[in-house]
Design a protein around this motif. Structure first.
Motif: not given
Ligand SMILES: NC(=O)c1ccc[n+]([C@@H]2O[C@H](COP(=O)([O-])OP(=O)(O)OC[C@H]3O[C@@H](n4cnc5c(N)ncnc54)[C@H](OP(=O)(O)O)[C@@H]3O)[C@@H](O)[C@H]2O)c1
Length: 320
Positions: A41-42, A136, A157, A162, A182, A184, A219, A221, A240-241, A259, A262, A311-312
């Motif tokens: 995502r970054a 993270t 999420g 993460l 969700s 699935k 995530v 949300k 982390p968002v 928040f 990392t 993505k999973v």
């Molecule tokens: N602060 C930091 O240092 C840092 C570091 C790394 C990443 N991040 C941030 O962390 C966030 C998460 O990254 P990620 O890669 O883990 O995300 P991701 O893998 O893209 O998250 C996708 C997952 O989120 C689920 N999802 C979507 N909507 C949802 C909801 N309303 N409730 C619960 N689950 C939901 C989806 O499942 P379903 O299809 O089943 O909904 C999917 O499996 C990003 O915004 C990224 O920028 C921050």
């Protein structure tokens, strides 16, 4: 060598795979032949230039750094004159943080930054994403929440990069873990070790009658307002968002709402966390979940898939 770049902000269409000279390591750097790299995502946020205030650092009208990709795993191909910790042939993995360049055939990285030996028992494809989800979530659960055995941790999420890391790490730290995903993904999140799984399409968290020591919204949300009644007296809400709402809330309730970025932590702190993760992987206590793999030439399709938000686990680029 092949390298993915983007010379303007925008959709995955801005990504090009070009031929460039192989980099030469400086005296403190190692040259890594990349076997696998992550698409996170970054990476997508930097490609899009969002949030817009980030362009103050990334480049106002176009990216200053055109290289793409932050996480890598590969083999040391050459070392600089003053490198002491690595030698040619070592299998390594790590994270280039904001300097990017890992979606490529080779990358140079300083030995005193986020690089370590790849756990021997896992593939390069499984090591490349470690510094996204695992690093993270480990930082959040260990250094921010200080999770203790027996605590109740809710991970929203739980099926993402993460989230899949957080469920496994919180269990490893002795917590009782509730994953939220969700319909699935329920069985998948159970298979990660979650004690309980809630389906966000049918359950409203605010209606729950139990409380948690930690609510980790991987995530972004949820909002503190919506979940405050399920936080115990000393419970914390962390994400982390980044958002204006979370920053505002942190000003008023710094002990309750957290928040962190990392990647901005001190490198030595990150190196220690990575070293712990290597140990956990080598003990067979953690598993990287890969949703899809792409070749470097198909990287724009990896970004399109990332942008579905579905993505999973992780997306990985495999170099042939
Ligand atoms: N602060 C930091 O240092 C840092 C570091 C790394 C990443 N991040 C941030 O962390 C966030 C998460 O990254 P990620 O890669 O883990 O995300 P991701 O893998 O893209 O998250 C996708 C997952 O989120 C689920 N999802 C979507 N909507 C949802 C909801 N309303 N409730 C619960 N689950 C939901 C989806 O499942 P379903 O299809 O089943 O909904 C999917 O499996 C990003 O915004 C990224 O920028 C921050």
């Amino acid at each position: 060598m092949k390298k993915a770049i983007y010379t303007q902000y925008g959709s995955p269409e801005v990504i090009e795979v070009v031929d460039q000279e192989k980099p030469i390591p400086r005296s403190n750097e190692v040259l890594v032949q990349i076997k696998a790299s992550s698409v996170t995502r970054a990476d997508a946020m930097m490609r899009q230039g969002v949030p817009k205030f980030g362009r103050l650092f990334l480049g106002l009208f176009k990216p200053k750094n055109t290289a793409l990709g932050t996480g890598f795993s590969g083999i040391v191909a050459a070392v600089g004159d003053h490198v002491t910790q690595f030698e040619t042939g070592d299998e390594v993995f790590g994270e280039k943080l904001f300097s990017n360049g890992c979606n490529a055939a080779y990358v140079c990285i300083a030995e005193d930054t986020v690089i370590d030996r790849k756990p021997k028992n896992i593939l390069h494809s499984e090591a490349a994403p470690i510094c996204d989800g695992f690093l993270t979530s480990y930082h959040f659960l260990k250094d921010i929440a200080h999770v203790q055995p027996g605590q109740r941790v809710l991970i929203n999420g739980a099926s993402g990069s993460l989230g899949t890391a957080a469920v496994q790490l919180a269990k490893l730290m002795g917590a009782t873990v509730t994953g939220v995903c969700s319909t699935k993904n329920i069985d998948f999140v159970k298979s990660l070790g979650a004690d309980e799984v809630l389906d966000y399409t049918t359950v409203t968290l605010a209606d729950l009658t139990c409380t948690y020591d930690v609510v980790y919204d991987t995530v972004g949300k949820l909002s503190y307002k919506k979940i405050k009644n399920i936080l115990g007296a000393t419970g914390i809400f962390m994400t982390p968002v980044l958002s204006a709402a979370i920053l505002w809330r942190m000003l008023w309730q710094p002990k309750k709402v957290k928040f962190a970025a990392t990647g901005m932590k001190n490198t030595q702190v990150l190196k220690q966390l990575v070293s712990d993760l290597v140990h956990f992987f080598e003990q067979g206590q953690l598993t990287t979940h890969i949703d899809k793999e792409y070749s470097l030439s198909a990287i724009k399709y990896a970004h399109y898939y990332l942008e579905t938000g579905r993505k999973v686990g992780n997306i990985v680029i495999i170099n042939s």
